[in-house]
Design a protein around this motif. Sequence first.
Motif: not given
Length: 142
Positions: A51-66
Amino acid sequence: MPDYDPNNIFAKIIRGELPCHKVYEDDRVLVFLDIMPRAPGHALVIPKNAARNILDVDPDDLAHVARIAQKVARAGMQVFDADGITVQQFNENAGGQVVFHLHMHVIPRKENVAMKPPATEKEKPDVLADQARRLAAAMQTL
């Protein structure tokens, strides 16, 4: 937006091609210390998927990172007797991003102590190893 570069430094760390001071790892994220910390305990939380950044990350991956960033923040409060936490996440050049793999900075803070400027001074490896060990132990209790 440019494509994701699979040879960025964080991708190499995930693949084990470069070392890091690991704090936490599961099947979806890796947490390690910044080698040029802005304050003691400055950790980076990154997804293992490209994932380059928040603009292309899978939403589930972003939630787990958070979710993991929150645990790192709680551990940092304990380990570094912090008064607060700064969480930073940058996107693209104009947004201040330097490494083009999504990452969240989790930085324990003390009242009236300014953060060091970005990328100014490398911390000693033994200091980082000790901080990583203490943060990892605190993460186990959360």
